[in-house]
Design a protein around this motif. Structure first.
Motif, short mmCIF file in Angstrom:
data_model
loop_
_atom_site.label_atom_id
_atom_site.label_comp_id
_atom_site.label_asym_id
_atom_site.label_seq_id
_atom_site.Cartn_x
_atom_site.Cartn_y
_atom_site.Cartn_z
N LEU A 96 0.82 -1.08 0.12
CA LEU A 96 0.04 0.18 0.17
C LEU A 96 0.86 1.27 -0.28
O LEU A 96 1.69 1.47 1.09
CB LEU A 96 -0.97 0.08 1.34
N LEU A 97 0.70 2.07 -1.06
CA LEU A 97 1.79 3.40 -1.27
C LEU A 97 0.64 4.39 -1.17
O LEU A 97 -0.25 4.57 -1.90
CB LEU A 97 2.37 3.29 -2.34
N LEU A 98 0.83 5.37 -0.12
CA LEU A 98 -0.03 6.48 -0.01
C LEU A 98 1.08 7.70 -0.46
O LEU A 98 1.97 7.95 0.08
CB LEU A 98 -0.29 6.91 1.31
N VAL A 99 0.77 8.46 -1.49
CA VAL A 99 1.74 9.50 -2.10
C VAL A 99 1.30 10.53 -2.77
O VAL A 99 -0.05 10.44 -3.65
CB VAL A 99 2.56 8.63 -3.13
N ASN A 100 1.56 11.64 -2.66
CA ASN A 100 1.11 12.93 -3.41
C ASN A 100 1.99 13.79 -3.05
O ASN A 100 2.77 14.11 -2.15
CB ASN A 100 -0.31 13.39 -2.95
N GLY A 101 1.82 14.93 -4.13
CA GLY A 101 2.50 16.22 -3.99
C GLY A 101 1.81 17.30 -3.59
O GLY A 101 2.49 18.57 -3.22
N ARG A 102 0.52 17.21 -3.25
CA ARG A 102 -0.19 18.29 -2.60
C ARG A 102 -0.74 17.53 -1.27
O ARG A 102 -0.96 16.38 -1.31
CB ARG A 102 -1.66 18.56 -3.44
N PRO A 103 -1.28 18.40 -0.45
CA PRO A 103 -1.82 17.70 0.73
C PRO A 103 -2.92 16.97 0.66
O PRO A 103 -3.98 17.09 -0.03
CB PRO A 103 -2.04 18.89 1.70
N ILE A 104 -2.97 15.51 1.13
CA ILE A 104 -4.32 14.87 1.06
C ILE A 104 -4.22 14.10 2.57
O ILE A 104 -3.05 14.11 3.18
CB ILE A 104 -3.96 13.70 -0.02
#
Length: 167
Positions: A96-104
């Motif tokens: 499970l990968l949780l990734v982002n360049g903006r806030p989530i």
């Protein structure tokens, strides 16, 4: 559970005020092994991809062999009283990968997470601008059960908006 938190210099993580945790018109999508008409999805990743921001994805009992990538604000949880196993389909990727360049903001509850091969890879990997609540999961036989990588700048590790509870 092995937990590794790594700190990089650079842009700071968002504060909890930067992340809107109230989601109007919150939807619920259901995943189950048998699919329609019992539920809309047989694969968790398909539900993640179809879900609008703020959706709750409820997973029914079963073993789901897939690697999951979450790039939006969601809740992923086992249906109440159900046994859900997410087994990695590929040993070179986190299950499970949780990734982002903006806030989530992502919440994960009540799953059993297993590797494709014992003691290989990471169960849950959190990267970038992700606030997360990881609770009541069983993460089995990984090199690192939960790996948190983030750019926190001048903030201390206690300021990371990641909560790991009762895993």
């Amino acid at each position: 559970i092995a937990v590794l938190i790594a700190v990089a210099t650079g842009r700071t993580k968002p504060s909890s005020e930067d992340i809107d945790m109230t989601m109007p018109n919150q939807q619920i999508l259901v995943v189950c092994p048998q699919g329609p008409p019992s539920c809309r999805f047989t694969q968790i990743q398909d539900a993640i991809d179809a879900a609008p921001e703020g959706t709750i994805i409820v997973i029914k009992s079963g073993t789901y062999e897939e690697n999951l990538i979450v790039r939006k604000s969601l809740t992923i949880q086992a249906a109440e009283g159900e046994q859900v196993v997410v087994k990695s389909a590929m040993e070179s990727l986190p299950t499970l990968l949780l990734v982002n360049g903006r806030p989530i903001h992502v919440e994960v509850r009540g799953l059993t997470i297993q590797p494709a091969r014992q003691h290989q890879g990471n169960g849950i990997e959190i990267m970038g601008m992700v606030a997360a609540r990881i609770e009541r999961n069983t993460i089995q036989d990984y090199q690192w059960g939960i790996l948190v990588l983030g750019k926190v700048g001048q903030l201390g590790l206690s300021d990371l908006p990641v909560v790991i509870h009762e895993n």
